[in-house]
Design an enzyme around this catalytic site. Structure first.
Site, PDB file in Angstrom:
ATOM      1  N   GLU A   1       0.850  -1.194   0.000  1.00  0.00           N
ATOM      2  CA  GLU A   1       0.000   0.000   0.000  1.00  0.00           C
ATOM      3  C   GLU A   1       0.887   1.246   0.000  1.00  0.00           C
ATOM      4  O   GLU A   1       1.459   1.619   1.021  1.00  0.00           O
ATOM      5  CB  GLU A   1      -0.897   0.009   1.239  1.00  0.00           C
ATOM      6  CG  GLU A   1      -1.741   1.275   1.374  1.00  0.00           C
ATOM      7  CD  GLU A   1      -2.459   1.365   2.709  1.00  0.00           C
ATOM      8  OE1 GLU A   1      -3.190   2.362   2.906  1.00  0.00           O
ATOM      9  OE2 GLU A   1      -2.286   0.454   3.550  1.00  0.00           O
TER      10      GLU A   1
ATOM     11  N   GLU B   1     -12.190   2.415   4.774  1.00  0.00           N
ATOM     12  CA  GLU B   1     -11.276   2.766   5.862  1.00  0.00           C
ATOM     13  C   GLU B   1     -11.566   4.188   6.316  1.00  0.00           C
ATOM     14  O   GLU B   1     -11.501   5.134   5.527  1.00  0.00           O
ATOM     15  CB  GLU B   1      -9.812   2.647   5.416  1.00  0.00           C
ATOM     16  CG  GLU B   1      -8.833   2.912   6.551  1.00  0.00           C
ATOM     17  CD  GLU B   1      -7.388   2.871   6.101  1.00  0.00           C
ATOM     18  OE1 GLU B   1      -6.615   2.068   6.654  1.00  0.00           O
ATOM     19  OE2 GLU B   1      -7.024   3.645   5.185  1.00  0.00           O
TER      20      GLU B   1
END
Length: 333
Positions: free
Chosen positions: A167, A264
């Site tokens: 990520e 998220e």
């Protein structure tokens, strides 16, 4: 070693209504992974309509809910799990310090072991460097060390049929990978070393800072894309910031992406003080985790449905209009 990985084969189950697994980060619900927290997060995620929950590697495994209990809760609630972590300054592998790198490798292997124990097939996050503000650029030696460590970790993960996700994050949180293009080049280097089970992970919050557009990030990721964090520009309620959600979903549809889409978002009512300080969460974007989670699940499924319909792609979804109304109402309070 296991057979070569096929990125077109989903590693998480999706609901019958969509080919994409819809997920939620456990940090929406809880700040730790104790037994009560695990139950709250998993049951809440299932009730909100998610297919999977992303579980950060517990910082104190001895006090965390047992792997067996976690697996039972997942099975009882009919959802899957993935595991995430972010390396820190003391566990950085983007370094020339042998001792620090060894601790980072141990941390990554711990995450792989935890994923195997709970039956998860993915370990993602900031797995290539510390998630911190560096005072200098990455060096060729530190990049090479990160590649070396991840090659070994990926081999161990492959034996357990686990994928490793990278990520990329913004310039204030890593000096190594800040764009999809950089990450794709890094993963290509890993694949040349035999690490076929490494995937590219886009977080829309970070992409919003570093990329020309969300669609460009998806294009640069190409077939390496395996996981997305769906986060608003201010990390709050989806649809109330500046993320180009229609453009992102159209790009995902154009590339036939079938991987997870995981919501998220964070509130200082939920996260620990340490996490609050690490990510600079100085104000609360929301207070009710159940409500914001349900909204996110609906928001993501509506956009998926619209992006799958050629007739609807040019028409702004009502959810966006309602989201702007919600934002205006919130700002007036």
């Amino acid at each position: 070693m296991a057979a070569p990985f096929d990125p077109s084969i989903p590693f998480v189950r999706a609901a019958a209504s969509t080919p994409h697994p819809i997920g939620v980060h456990a940090g929406v619900w809880v700040h730790d992974w104790s037994a009560p927290s695990a139950r709250t997060a998993i049951e809440g995620s299932a009730q909100a309509g998610f297919d999977l929950i992303e579980i950060p590697l517990p910082s104190h495994r001895g006090t965390a809910a047992s792997a067996a209990m976690t697996r039972t809760l997942l099975d009882d609630n009919g959802i899957d799990a993935v595991v995430s972590l972010a390396l820190g300054a003391e566990t950085d592998i983007n370094t020339e310090d042998v001792a620090v790198s060894a601790r980072g490798e141990e941390k990554l292997l711990e995450a792989v072991a935890f994923a195997r124990e709970i039956g998860a097939s993915y370990v993602g996050g900031v797995t290539f460097s510390a998630m911190t503000k560096y005072a200098h650029p990455a060096t060729e030696a530190s990049r090479a060390n990160s590649l070396d460590v991840l090659t070994r970790v990926a081999a161990t993960a492959s034996d357990a049929d686990i994928r490793i996700g990278l990520e990329y994050v913004n310039r204030y949180e890593s000096n190594l990978l800040n764009t999809a293009a950089q990450t794709a080049a890094f993963i290509t280097d890993l694949k040349q070393r035999g690490a076929d089970n490494v995937l590219l992970h886009i977080d829309t919050y970070h992409a919003n800072i570093e990329e020309l557009s969300q669609a460009d990030a998806v294009k640069d990721a190409g077939k390496l894309l395996g996981y997305l964090h769906m986060a608003e520009s201010h990390r709050g309620r989806l649809g109330t910031g500046t993320i180009d959600w229609p453009g992102l979903f159209e790009a995902l549809a154009a590339t036939d992406y079938k991987g997870p889409l995981t919501f998220e978002s964070f509130s200082s009512d939920i996260v620990s003080p340490a996490t609050r300080d690490d990510i600079g969460l100085w104000r609360n974007p929301w207070n009710d985790p159940a409500e914001v989670a349900r909204h996110a699940a609906t928001f993501l499924r509506e956009h998926l449905a619209l992006s799958a319909s050629p007739i609807s792609r040019t028409q702004p979804p009502q959810r966006i209009e309602r989201a702007h109304e919600d934002r205006n109402t919130h700002q007036r309070r």
